[in-house]
Scaffold this motif. Structure first.
Motif, PDB file in Angstrom:
ATOM      1  N   TRP A 102       0.817  -1.218   0.000  1.00 13.74           N
ATOM      2  CA  TRP A 102       0.000   0.000   0.000  1.00 13.74           C
ATOM      3  C   TRP A 102       0.847   1.263   0.000  1.00 13.74           C
ATOM      4  N   SER A 103       2.136   1.102   0.177  1.00 10.99           N
ATOM      5  CA  SER A 103       3.006   2.270   0.181  1.00 10.99           C
ATOM      6  C   SER A 103       3.185   2.809  -1.235  1.00 10.99           C
ATOM      7  N   ARG A 104       3.187   4.114  -1.361  1.00 15.45           N
ATOM      8  CA  ARG A 104       3.423   4.718  -2.675  1.00 15.45           C
ATOM      9  C   ARG A 104       4.872   4.552  -3.103  1.00 15.45           C
ATOM     10  N   HIS A 105       5.712   4.107  -2.193  1.00 11.44           N
ATOM     11  CA  HIS A 105       7.125   3.914  -2.510  1.00 11.44           C
ATOM     12  C   HIS A 105       7.408   2.542  -3.120  1.00 11.44           C
ATOM     13  N   VAL A 106       6.426   1.672  -3.180  1.00  5.68           N
ATOM     14  CA  VAL A 106       6.574   0.387  -3.872  1.00  5.68           C
ATOM     15  C   VAL A 106       6.101   0.586  -5.306  1.00  5.68           C
ATOM     16  N   SER A 107       7.014   0.457  -6.244  1.00  8.24           N
ATOM     17  CA  SER A 107       6.691   0.773  -7.632  1.00  8.24           C
ATOM     18  C   SER A 107       5.930  -0.340  -8.340  1.00  8.24           C
ATOM     19  N   ARG A 108       6.221  -1.611  -7.968  1.00 12.42           N
ATOM     20  CA  ARG A 108       5.524  -2.738  -8.589  1.00 12.42           C
ATOM     21  C   ARG A 108       5.224  -3.801  -7.538  1.00 12.42           C
ATOM     22  N   LYS A 109       4.102  -4.492  -7.726  1.00 13.97           N
ATOM     23  CA  LYS A 109       3.697  -5.559  -6.806  1.00 13.97           C
ATOM     24  C   LYS A 109       3.333  -6.800  -7.606  1.00 13.97           C
ATOM     25  N   PHE A 110       3.762  -7.950  -7.102  1.00 12.43           N
ATOM     26  CA  PHE A 110       3.408  -9.225  -7.714  1.00 12.43           C
ATOM     27  C   PHE A 110       3.028 -10.214  -6.614  1.00 12.43           C
ATOM     28  N   SER A 111       2.017 -11.020  -6.897  1.00 14.77           N
ATOM     29  CA  SER A 111       1.699 -12.132  -6.004  1.00 14.77           C
ATOM     30  C   SER A 111       2.404 -13.375  -6.523  1.00 14.77           C
ATOM     31  N   TRP A 112       2.573 -14.357  -5.658  1.00  9.59           N
ATOM     32  CA  TRP A 112       3.219 -15.609  -6.057  1.00  9.59           C
ATOM     33  C   TRP A 112       2.750 -16.723  -5.142  1.00  9.59           C
TER      34      TRP A 112
END
Length: 406
Positions: A53-63
């Motif tokens: 949820w942080s705006r500092h994480v540019s990309r998110k992936f589930s695995w």
């Protein structure tokens, strides 16, 4: 074998970004610190969405998660599909640490990894091995009982109260979710031991005599190591925790001087040629005056944000080390504090009710706080959503599973 922070063939020397696997508050603090320096941060998680949820994480992936049979293959595919080859891979949770360390050869062909191989790291991650190594090095540990079966536990002689822990962090067993279970008598102990033995095996249940005292007796060593040598290190005191007797999580942590913890940690980590981030927990036993080793966390820990706030940003130093840049020498500012406000309030109320904390001292402790578990002014969403997320996790992972017997 150590994973050297060297560029892969065909890649530029500069590390293209960071991939963080799992984690919660420590991962969030690490991601924020790296992003401020302009480092692209990718989160890969099958657990709490908090850091995402942080705006500092540019990309998110589930695995599928670290326990999946094809976990390392999934990470290799992710690098190929999304241009992550050469990124610095950081394990944010206990299960992720084990998976990455076990798959070090395969993952190091694509990512840069700061962890020792499992043959070394297991000596600090698996508690039975940790306590054996501590004994070899002359380090004090709590009185520990080993039971290979429920029958042995029924016959065992113990001094109560005791605590039960899983031999390693991670997992979804009843004991893993609780982290620590206290037993003040034999009936309570046997009931807890039988459940734990059924779920994870008796040999994987660690039983120890409870060291008296709350968070004020507990200290931590926090550091970054590179190829068997400390790059930067400091010590802190867990002044409050939740629950107050033995902490499921820290709630108020303050930088202090603890040279005994530094000396013990150096001896232990040197013995495995440690490589990467690490936090080591100790507790002072007033009965014999010894500082006793409890646990080792070779990953970002819950109060990781305290390091940067105290002037010794271990995340920035990790990034610099991965890029072959000298980090220089620094020290953490004594007295700087970190707080997990929602849970610290609960802990403080309990301590006040027991006469162990005055309202004045509690209010006064806020003056030292320079870092919060979730809140920063320019990235408010994680702090807004943390409390309902915690409530949901407690409901779904503990209350409902206990009621259904799952």
């Amino acid at each position: 074998m150590l994973a050297e922070p060297l560029p892969n063939p065909g890649l530029d020397a500069a590390v293209p970004g960071v991939v963080i696997l799992g984690g919660a508050h420590g991962t969030l603090a690490l991601a924020r610190g790296l992003a401020v320096m302009g480092v692209p941060v990718t989160l890969v998680s099958n657990d709490t969405p908090l850091p995402g949820w942080s705006r500092h994480v540019s990309r998110k992936f589930s695995w599928p998660g670290p326990d999946a049979p094809d976990a390392s293959s999934h990470l290799l595919d992710l690098a190929a599909k999304h241009g992550l080859a050469g990124a610095l891979l950081i394990a944010g949770g206990d299960a992720e640490v084990q998976m990455v360390s076990r798959s070090l050869d395969a993952l190091s062909a694509v990512y840069r990894v700061f962890l020792p191989a499992w043959e070394q790291l297991q000596w600090v991650c698996e508690k039975p091995l940790l306590y054996c190594r501590a004994a070899e090095l002359g380090l004090a540990v709590p009185l520990t009982y080993a039971f290979a079966s429920v029958e042995e536990a029924e016959r065992g002689e113990m001094h109560f109260p005791v605590v039960l822990k899983p031999n390693m962090g991670g997992g979804d067993s009843t004991l893993a979710r609780a982290k620590v279970v206290r037993a003040d008598d034999r009936a309570t102990f046997l009931a807890a031991f039988e459940v734990a033995a059924r779920e994870i095996g008796a040999e994987n249940v660690v039983v120890q005599q409870l060291i008296p005292g709350g968070g004020k007796a507990q200290f931590s060593y926090a550091a970054l190591w590179n190829n068997g040598e400390p790059v930067a290190e400091f010590t802190a005191r867990r002044l409050r925790q939740y629950p107050v007797e033995f902490g499921y999580t820290s709630t108020f942590v303050q930088v202090v001087e603890q040279p005994e913890a530094i000396a013990a940690s150096r001896r232990l980590l040197s013995s495995v040629s440690h490589h990467g981030l690490v936090e080591i927990e100790f507790k002072h036993d007033v009965r014999d005056g010894a500082l006793k080793l409890l646990d080792v966390n070779p990953r970002p820990w819950s109060w990781f944000g305290l390091a940067g706030a105290a002037g010794l940003d271990l995340g920035a130093m990790l990034w610099a080390t991965a890029n072959g840049v000298d980090t220089g020498v620094g020290t953490a500012q004594i007295g700087t504090a970190w707080m997990y406000l929602a849970r610290d309030l609960v802990s403080a109320v309990q301590l006040m009710a027991r006469g162990e904390l005055s309202p004045r001292d509690y209010v006064g402790s806020f003056r030292a706080v320079k870092a919060w578990a979730t809140f920063v002014p320019n990235d408010p969403l994680p702090s807004v959503l943390d409390l309902p997320l915690t409530a949901w996790r407690v409901l779904t992972r503990r209350v409902l599973k206990e009621r259904t017997g799952a």
